[in-house]
Scaffold this active site. Structure first.
Site, mmCIF file in Angstrom:
data_model
loop_
_atom_site.group_PDB
_atom_site.id
_atom_site.type_symbol
_atom_site.label_atom_id
_atom_site.label_comp_id
_atom_site.label_asym_id
_atom_site.label_seq_id
_atom_site.Cartn_x
_atom_site.Cartn_y
_atom_site.Cartn_z
ATOM 1 N N LYS A 111 -21.875 25.416 -39.645
ATOM 2 C CA LYS A 111 -20.448 24.834 -39.477
ATOM 3 C C LYS A 111 -19.329 25.710 -39.122
ATOM 4 O O LYS A 111 -18.382 25.184 -38.432
ATOM 5 C CB LYS A 111 -20.160 23.985 -40.569
ATOM 6 C CG LYS A 111 -21.084 22.822 -41.107
ATOM 7 C CD LYS A 111 -20.348 21.917 -42.447
ATOM 8 C CE LYS A 111 -20.239 23.029 -43.582
ATOM 9 N NZ LYS A 111 -19.766 22.387 -44.771
ATOM 10 N N TYR A 112 -19.503 26.855 -39.322
ATOM 11 C CA TYR A 112 -18.245 27.717 -39.059
ATOM 12 C C TYR A 112 -18.631 28.819 -37.879
ATOM 13 O O TYR A 112 -17.798 29.785 -37.855
ATOM 14 C CB TYR A 112 -17.803 28.398 -40.259
ATOM 15 C CG TYR A 112 -17.720 27.536 -41.312
ATOM 16 C CD1 TYR A 112 -16.569 26.746 -41.426
ATOM 17 C CD2 TYR A 112 -18.753 27.075 -42.693
ATOM 18 C CE1 TYR A 112 -16.277 25.547 -42.303
ATOM 19 C CE2 TYR A 112 -18.424 26.275 -43.475
ATOM 20 C CZ TYR A 112 -17.184 25.336 -43.379
ATOM 21 O OH TYR A 112 -16.894 24.543 -44.336
ATOM 22 N N ASP A 146 -18.921 9.991 -40.929
ATOM 23 C CA ASP A 146 -18.596 11.033 -42.049
ATOM 24 C C ASP A 146 -17.754 10.384 -43.296
ATOM 25 O O ASP A 146 -16.642 9.621 -42.868
ATOM 26 C CB ASP A 146 -17.875 12.038 -41.238
ATOM 27 C CG ASP A 146 -17.705 13.264 -42.242
ATOM 28 O OD1 ASP A 146 -18.555 14.101 -42.437
ATOM 29 O OD2 ASP A 146 -16.610 13.675 -42.631
ATOM 30 N N ASN A 147 -18.316 10.220 -44.268
ATOM 31 C CA ASN A 147 -17.576 9.976 -45.538
ATOM 32 C C ASN A 147 -16.850 8.513 -45.322
ATOM 33 O O ASN A 147 -15.667 8.423 -45.673
ATOM 34 C CB ASN A 147 -16.565 10.996 -45.981
ATOM 35 C CG ASN A 147 -17.045 11.974 -46.327
ATOM 36 O OD1 ASN A 147 -18.169 12.331 -47.132
ATOM 37 N ND2 ASN A 147 -16.454 13.386 -45.925
ATOM 38 N N ASP A 203 -7.446 22.703 -42.780
ATOM 39 C CA ASP A 203 -7.875 22.656 -41.351
ATOM 40 C C ASP A 203 -7.843 21.036 -40.918
ATOM 41 O O ASP A 203 -7.958 21.006 -39.902
ATOM 42 C CB ASP A 203 -9.076 23.454 -40.806
ATOM 43 C CG ASP A 203 -10.091 23.003 -41.621
ATOM 44 O OD1 ASP A 203 -9.881 22.367 -42.874
ATOM 45 O OD2 ASP A 203 -11.450 23.284 -40.991
ATOM 46 N N GLU A 255 -22.746 7.974 -44.173
ATOM 47 C CA GLU A 255 -22.905 9.513 -44.932
ATOM 48 C C GLU A 255 -21.707 9.422 -46.028
ATOM 49 O O GLU A 255 -20.752 9.808 -46.045
ATOM 50 C CB GLU A 255 -22.479 10.865 -44.013
ATOM 51 C CG GLU A 255 -22.667 12.184 -44.700
ATOM 52 C CD GLU A 255 -21.559 12.794 -45.039
ATOM 53 O OE1 GLU A 255 -21.648 13.956 -45.711
ATOM 54 O OE2 GLU A 255 -20.408 12.223 -45.043
ATOM 55 N N LYS A 291 -10.994 27.581 -40.260
ATOM 56 C CA LYS A 291 -11.807 28.212 -41.110
ATOM 57 C C LYS A 291 -12.623 29.246 -40.658
ATOM 58 O O LYS A 291 -13.032 29.013 -39.163
ATOM 59 C CB LYS A 291 -12.352 27.342 -41.917
ATOM 60 C CG LYS A 291 -11.813 26.282 -42.669
ATOM 61 C CD LYS A 291 -10.923 27.028 -43.890
ATOM 62 C CE LYS A 291 -10.215 26.046 -44.930
ATOM 63 N NZ LYS A 291 -11.146 25.434 -45.609
ATOM 64 N N GLN A 319 -10.665 12.046 -39.289
ATOM 65 C CA GLN A 319 -9.704 13.028 -40.084
ATOM 66 C C GLN A 319 -9.106 13.966 -38.695
ATOM 67 O O GLN A 319 -9.661 13.793 -37.921
ATOM 68 C CB GLN A 319 -10.373 13.979 -40.911
ATOM 69 C CG GLN A 319 -11.543 14.615 -40.431
ATOM 70 C CD GLN A 319 -12.725 14.986 -41.488
ATOM 71 O OE1 GLN A 319 -12.874 14.120 -42.282
ATOM 72 N NE2 GLN A 319 -13.374 16.078 -41.094
#
Length: 679
Positions: free
Chosen positions: A537-538, A396-397, A360, A425, A260, A325
């Site tokens: 983040k990017y 995360d998640n 991604d 989170e 991304k 992930q």
């Protein structure tokens, strides 16, 4: 519950009769979570105060005890539970080590206490000497039962009392000393024992840690990709600001396939670094690295170890992100394709939350037939970083992975690492958030960010701190994250940042902040999303890490107040107070003799004048005499009288943190004591 009255030897007993029974019934034990299915939570140094409902038919006296031990300790500790009212008994113990404690309640008929009470009433009622002599013989029998199992010193005392009873010394049968002596050694007749309950004891920082999140790649001043050695140079400043835990987003290699671009653009330019959450990419030697590797541009694992060592030297814990992930370039894709979802054409499915698409990232298929190997591998990711000195994680998640996995994984990890701290989170529905807490997550993100009026905050605080949730759910309040920039901060500017920071740091004892944009009041929001524009983040950002005009001094002062006041290091005593203004919220916290009152304005644009109404009786404050008040945030001192106190909060000064002295204030010691009104 165990019951001692065994009837198994009675051959004529109908099959419907119980195998054993007791006259003593333990009707309830608290605290427990879901009847004991899950452990309650405490941090080292906290107490477990236990209440048990215990009844018996008729009027016998009961003895009730609390039995507890650390799971690694073979020795059980016993403390007596005291009667209160309505057949309830209370006792407690302090937890001093991380890990699991086990506790249970046992109760039995105290024959001697029952006899002693009746005997005293016989004496007071003037019964005949013959009746008294007969009862003393009953007492002798009870003392002999107790003496049979007593150690030598106590046995000699009991034998002396037996002689006194035989010599018709009625007064020897009275008093607490002989009652306690017999209680310690008499048989536990008709004893009932509760189920055994569990306490998960965490490090203190699980209860009162202040988290600071930053992207290590954005720590250089020239805009180039920083290493973890560069990031380590920022640690002393974070420590000086009073934070306890530095939290790093994923530090792993980042995928190149479908990377991304800025602000989640579907395509990246040649110099765009990509999202750290697209885990899995190429190492310096051309091989692929995943969750156990460190991005080569961050300096590799050697730089990571130096970063952890430097943090430890100055008293900071390092937390890293666990995001299960994988980017398309992760080595798991080639080595374990069976761990992923496949489309009908054989390609691996990328992550989606329609209409959002995350090309991604590939989600992991936990329902794979090879799930045991998958689970072991994911657990080994935690173990790898534990071996490198990290025992604090942000997951995360977790709500998008099976609960059974987390329950197994966290319990297994704590066998060797009981000091583990794991922050969930999971911005999801309450029952899911709470279930994750029950099965082992120490801390949880919350809906704090979206509670922005006094009514919303009070209602939410009461849900978290005034219900049974306090036994297992530790809210970690964050005013912002890389994914969340709320409109309150966007439109409220610097005053809103200050007020939200005070609220996060004092409503809950555990809180965190995504640091650099918050302290610099970077409140530029994307047009279509509730997140930061030019999102870190990017892309790589540069920050002024020593900007005196930033909120850094303010944040440091709040954190210092937290560390100096134990009342702000716990969650259980919060009491919401009346303010006589719709945009002011006030609450108190206290522990021992440390009483703190916080008042915050939720109007970032206007001055708010109101009255703080204190429940003087409940807080142990005089109603007519003066008492000292120290505004810790603004360093002002006052003497207050009565229960209504004028307040004025402005956008520049949107909060007070008062420490209240219950002793009478010494008015002559400070000139501002004569001020009745303060800003």
């Amino acid at each position: 519950m165990s019951t001692p009255q065994d009837t198994a030897s009675i051959s004529s007993r109908p099959s419907t009769m119980p195998k054993s029974w007791s006259r003593v019934v333990i009707t309830s034990v608290s605290p427990t979570v879901d009847g004991g299915e899950w452990p309650i939570k405490r941090a080292v140094g906290e107490r477990v105060d236990v209440t048990a409902g215990v009844i018996v038919d008729s009027h016998e006296a009961l003895s009730v005890e609390l039995v507890y031990r650390h799971e690694d300790d073979d020795t059980e500790h016993v403390t007596r539970m005291s009667p209160t009212e309505n057949d309830e008994y209370r006792g407690g113990f302090e937890v001093s080590e991380v890990g699991n404690y086990l506790y249970r309640v046992r109760a039995w008929i105290n024959r001697f206490a029952t006899w002693q009470d009746q005997f005293q009433r016989r004496l007071e009622g003037g019964e005949s000497q013959a009746e008294i002599d007969s009862e003393l013989k009953v007492g002798v029998s009870l003392l002999e039962d107790a003496a049979e199992g007593a150690p030598e010193d106590d046995r000699e005392l009991l034998e002396a009392h037996i002689e006194a009873f035989k010599n018709k010394n009625a007064q020897a049968a009275l008093g607490d000393e002989i009652a306690e002596l017999v209680r310690r050694h008499a048989p536990h007749e008709q004893q009932s024992t509760s189920a055994t309950y569990e306490v998960l004891v965490d490090p203190k920082r699980a209860r009162s840690g202040a988290w600071y999140e930053f992207f290590p790649r954005s720590t250089r001043d020239d805009g180039e990709h920083a290493t973890l050695d560069d990031a380590a140079e920022r640690l002393p400043r974070i420590k000086e600001m009073g934070f306890d835990i530095v939290y790093l987003p994923p530090v792993h290699p980042i995928g190149e396939t479908n990377r991304k671009g800025p602000d989640d653009a579907p395509e990246a330019g040649p110099d765009d670094p990509g999202s750290p959450w697209a885990i899995g990419g190429f190492l310096e030697d051309g091989s692929k690295g995943g969750h156990k590797s460190v991005h080569p541009d961050l300096g590799g694992i050697e730089a990571f170890d130096r970063f952890v060592e430097r943090a430890d030297e100055i008293g900071l814990d390092v937390a890293i992100d666990i995001a299960f992930q994988c980017s398309p370039d992760h080595p798991y894709i080639e080595d374990h394709p069976e761990w992923f979802y496949h489309r009908p054409d054989g390609s691996i499915r990328y992550a989606e939350n329609p209409p959002k698409k995350y090309q991604d990232v590939h989600p992991i298929n936990f329902e794979t037939e090879e799930w045991p190997a998958l689970w072991e591998e994911l657990k080994s990711v935690f173990e790898h970083w534990i071996d490198h000195g990290v025992t604090t994680f942000r997951v995360d998640n977790p709500h998008t992975k099976p609960f059974a996995f987390w329950q197994w994984c966290l319990r297994e990890l704590r066998k060797d690492t009981p000091e583990l701290i794991v922050l969930s989170e999971a911005f999801t529905k309450p029952k899911t958030m709470h279930h994750l807490a029950k099965l082992g997550f120490n801390n949880s993100y919350t809906y704090f960010t979206w509670r922005n009026t006094p009514e919303e905050l009070q209602e939410y605080g009461e849900q978290l701190f005034h219900t049974d949730a306090v036994e297992y759910f530790r809210p970690n309040f964050w005013p912002n994250t890389p994914d969340i920039l709320h409109d309150e901060l966007v439109h409220g500017g610097r005053p809103a940042h200050k007020s939200r920071f005070v609220l996060a740091a004092t409503l809950s004892s555990a809180y965190g902040v995504y640091g650099p944009p918050f302290e610099h009041v970077d409140n530029r929001q994307r047009e279509t999303k509730e997140e930061y524009a030019h999102n870190e983040k990017y892309e790589i950002r540069t920050w002024d890490w020593n900007d005196p005009t930033s909120l850094q001094p303010f944040m440091a002062r709040v954190n210092r107040i937290r560390k100096e006041n134990p009342a702000l290091q716990q969650m259980r005593s919060i009491r919401f107070l009346e303010t006589k203004h719709p945009d002011l919220i006030a609450y108190s916290k206290e522990i021992a003799n440390n009483l703190i009152v916080v008042v915050v304005s939720l109007d970032p644009h206007n001055a708010c004048e109101g009255q703080l109404v204190l429940p003087n009786d409940d807080l142990g404050l005089p109603l007519h005499d003066g008492f000292g008040v120290h505004d810790l945030l603004n360093d002002a001192r006052y003497t207050w009288r009565g229960d209504h106190h004028y307040l004025k909060l402005t956008p520049d000064t949107p909060a007070h943190i008062f420490r209240i002295e219950r002793a009478e204030g010494k008015e002559q010691s400070h000139p501002t004591y004569d001020q009745l009104v303060h800003a």
